[in-house]
Design an enzyme around this catalytic site. Sequence first.
Site, PDB file in Angstrom:
ATOM      1  N   HIS A   5       0.823  -1.216   0.000  1.00 19.58           N
ATOM      2  CA  HIS A   5       0.000   0.000   0.000  1.00 19.58           C
ATOM      3  C   HIS A   5       0.857   1.266   0.000  1.00 19.58           C
ATOM      4  CE1 HIS A   5      -3.437  -2.710   1.607  1.00 19.58           C
ATOM      5  NE2 HIS A   5      -3.364  -2.730   0.295  1.00 19.58           N
ATOM      6  N   HIS A  54      -7.278  -8.306  -8.059  1.00 16.36           N
ATOM      7  CA  HIS A  54      -7.607  -9.151  -6.891  1.00 16.36           C
ATOM      8  C   HIS A  54      -7.905  -8.199  -5.734  1.00 16.36           C
ATOM      9  CE1 HIS A  54      -5.440 -11.807  -9.589  1.00 16.36           C
ATOM     10  NE2 HIS A  54      -5.861 -12.846  -8.892  1.00 16.36           N
ATOM     11  N   SER A 114      -6.799  -2.112  -0.826  1.00 14.97           N
ATOM     12  CA  SER A 114      -6.400  -1.373  -2.021  1.00 14.97           C
ATOM     13  C   SER A 114      -7.557  -0.624  -2.703  1.00 14.97           C
ATOM     14  CB  SER A 114      -5.692  -2.305  -3.008  1.00 14.97           C
ATOM     15  OG  SER A 114      -6.423  -3.481  -3.218  1.00 14.97           O
ATOM     16  N   GLU A 154     -13.058  -9.319  -8.029  1.00 13.02           N
ATOM     17  CA  GLU A 154     -12.971 -10.151  -6.825  1.00 13.02           C
ATOM     18  C   GLU A 154     -13.833 -11.382  -7.065  1.00 13.02           C
ATOM     19  OE1 GLU A 154     -11.192 -10.408  -3.885  1.00 13.02           O
ATOM     20  OE2 GLU A 154     -12.387 -12.226  -3.769  1.00 13.02           O
ATOM     21  N   ASP A 158     -12.924 -13.567 -12.641  1.00 12.55           N
ATOM     22  CA  ASP A 158     -11.497 -13.843 -12.588  1.00 12.55           C
ATOM     23  C   ASP A 158     -10.717 -12.621 -13.113  1.00 12.55           C
ATOM     24  OD1 ASP A 158      -8.957 -14.820 -12.874  1.00 12.55           O
ATOM     25  OD2 ASP A 158      -9.454 -16.373 -14.328  1.00 12.55           O
ATOM     26  N   GLY A 159      -9.921 -12.030 -12.240  1.00 13.50           N
ATOM     27  CA  GLY A 159      -9.189 -10.822 -12.620  1.00 13.50           C
ATOM     28  C   GLY A 159      -8.139 -11.056 -13.695  1.00 13.50           C
ATOM     29  N   ASP A 206      -2.609  -8.494  -7.208  1.00 15.55           N
ATOM     30  CA  ASP A 206      -2.286  -8.893  -5.830  1.00 15.55           C
ATOM     31  C   ASP A 206      -2.997 -10.200  -5.469  1.00 15.55           C
ATOM     32  OD1 ASP A 206      -1.580  -8.818  -3.124  1.00 15.55           O
ATOM     33  OD2 ASP A 206      -3.240  -7.481  -2.605  1.00 15.55           O
TER      34      ASP A 206
HETATM   35  N1  SAM Z   1      -5.628  -6.240  -3.092  1.00 16.16           N
HETATM   36  C1  SAM Z   1      -6.264  -6.362  -1.789  1.00 16.16           C
HETATM   37  C2  SAM Z   1      -5.739  -5.271  -0.875  1.00 16.16           C
HETATM   38  O1  SAM Z   1      -4.575  -4.866  -1.031  1.00 16.16           O
HETATM   39  O2  SAM Z   1      -6.496  -4.821  -0.023  1.00 16.16           O
HETATM   40  C3  SAM Z   1      -6.065  -7.724  -1.170  1.00 16.16           C
HETATM   41  C4  SAM Z   1      -6.343  -8.861  -2.086  1.00 16.16           C
HETATM   42  S1  SAM Z   1      -6.091 -10.463  -1.422  1.00 16.16           S
HETATM   43  C5  SAM Z   1      -4.374 -10.592  -1.256  1.00 16.16           C
HETATM   44  C6  SAM Z   1      -6.410 -11.469  -2.818  1.00 16.16           C
HETATM   45  C7  SAM Z   1      -7.889 -11.540  -3.195  1.00 16.16           C
HETATM   46  O3  SAM Z   1      -7.990 -12.130  -4.496  1.00 16.16           O
HETATM   47  C8  SAM Z   1      -8.739 -12.405  -2.279  1.00 16.16           C
HETATM   48  O4  SAM Z   1      -9.801 -11.642  -1.796  1.00 16.16           O
HETATM   49  C9  SAM Z   1      -9.240 -13.549  -3.190  1.00 16.16           C
HETATM   50  O5  SAM Z   1     -10.569 -13.946  -2.883  1.00 16.16           O
HETATM   51  C10 SAM Z   1      -9.178 -12.912  -4.556  1.00 16.16           C
HETATM   52  N2  SAM Z   1      -9.000 -13.828  -5.705  1.00 16.16           N
HETATM   53  C11 SAM Z   1      -8.377 -15.033  -5.740  1.00 16.16           C
HETATM   54  N3  SAM Z   1      -8.304 -15.486  -7.012  1.00 16.16           N
HETATM   55  C12 SAM Z   1      -8.885 -14.523  -7.796  1.00 16.16           C
HETATM   56  C13 SAM Z   1      -9.062 -14.379  -9.200  1.00 16.16           C
HETATM   57  N4  SAM Z   1      -8.648 -15.332 -10.058  1.00 16.16           N
HETATM   58  N5  SAM Z   1      -9.664 -13.262  -9.657  1.00 16.16           N
HETATM   59  C14 SAM Z   1     -10.082 -12.284  -8.807  1.00 16.16           C
HETATM   60  N6  SAM Z   1      -9.936 -12.374  -7.463  1.00 16.16           N
HETATM   61  C15 SAM Z   1      -9.328 -13.471  -6.967  1.00 16.16           C
END
Ligand code: SAM
Length: 298
Positions: free
Chosen positions: A19, A42, A105, A123, A151-152, A172
Amino acid sequence: MFSYRHAFHAGNHADVLKHTTLLAILRHMVQKDTAFTVFDTHAGAGLYRLDGDYAQTSGEANVGYLRLIEKIAAGAPTPSLALQDYLDMVASFNTAGQHKVYPGSPFIIQRLLRERDKLKLFEIHPTDAKTLSANIAQLEVGRQVAVLREDGFEGIKKFLPPPSRRALVLCDPSYEIKSDYERVAEMVADALVRFATGTYAIWYPIIPRPEAHQLPSKLKTLATKAGKPWLHATLTVKSSKLTTNDAGDVVRPGLPASGMFVINPPHTLKSSLKEALKQASQALAQGQHNAFEVESGG
Ligand code: SAM
């Protein structure tokens, strides 16, 4: 299938690195008038409680963000501009003197947007996507911020290049599945073909696993092949060695370090991060194994 919940980890040392870097990049982007789009592939739930069950169970924020403000309140170190900016940002989500809420984020990014800028949040976890949508709805910013429950890695493709030709992609993942490492590299390779001038910021864990070890080298190769500059920052707070407790059980150290790899970084990022991470690594040290590194190339 997905067991990772960022609520357990919010405000940990990895979030401090991620961050602080994110904010420093965005501060640079808002200096130009032209509109931009930020993609958070993500996104997580958006807002977290530091006094809630998840954070209390893991205790990760206690040795992350909360330790940082404790040390600074005690007089050491005097934060650099970038670190102070990060601390002020988190504080702005809380009543003065309290540290109950930690912004993820999506909320850090949203605070920096001008009316003309856009934010797209991916997400995939059903519960976190629902919480994220509800949290974002409270901002009442309409179509400026979109939550996509998909899916991101795949979803981003249809948006690149963005109409404004200025964008930041924050990637992330939780890396709970081994294939995430490969998917990050594939996504970046594809994105650089579609939109070579975008800024890409990728977080990854530094753990004894070949895929984790190889990821920054792969990203460096991709940036170099595309002829684009890159920056690689790491923050280590403790040793990665296994230890034994009084009962003789082997204790895993938890996450000892993590990295941010940035392609097309702002030219100001290296000096901002050097100062900030030096201070963060000293304040967050658990034992003698704290370190930081900021290298760049291209
Ligand atoms: N970026 C966030 C922050 O800094 O506050 C934290 C994100 S966390 C490390 C990762 C997130 O990605 C989780 O909430 C998980 O559910 C989600 N996730 C996992 N695989 C994913 C995908 N293929 N596409 C989108 N989101 C996904």
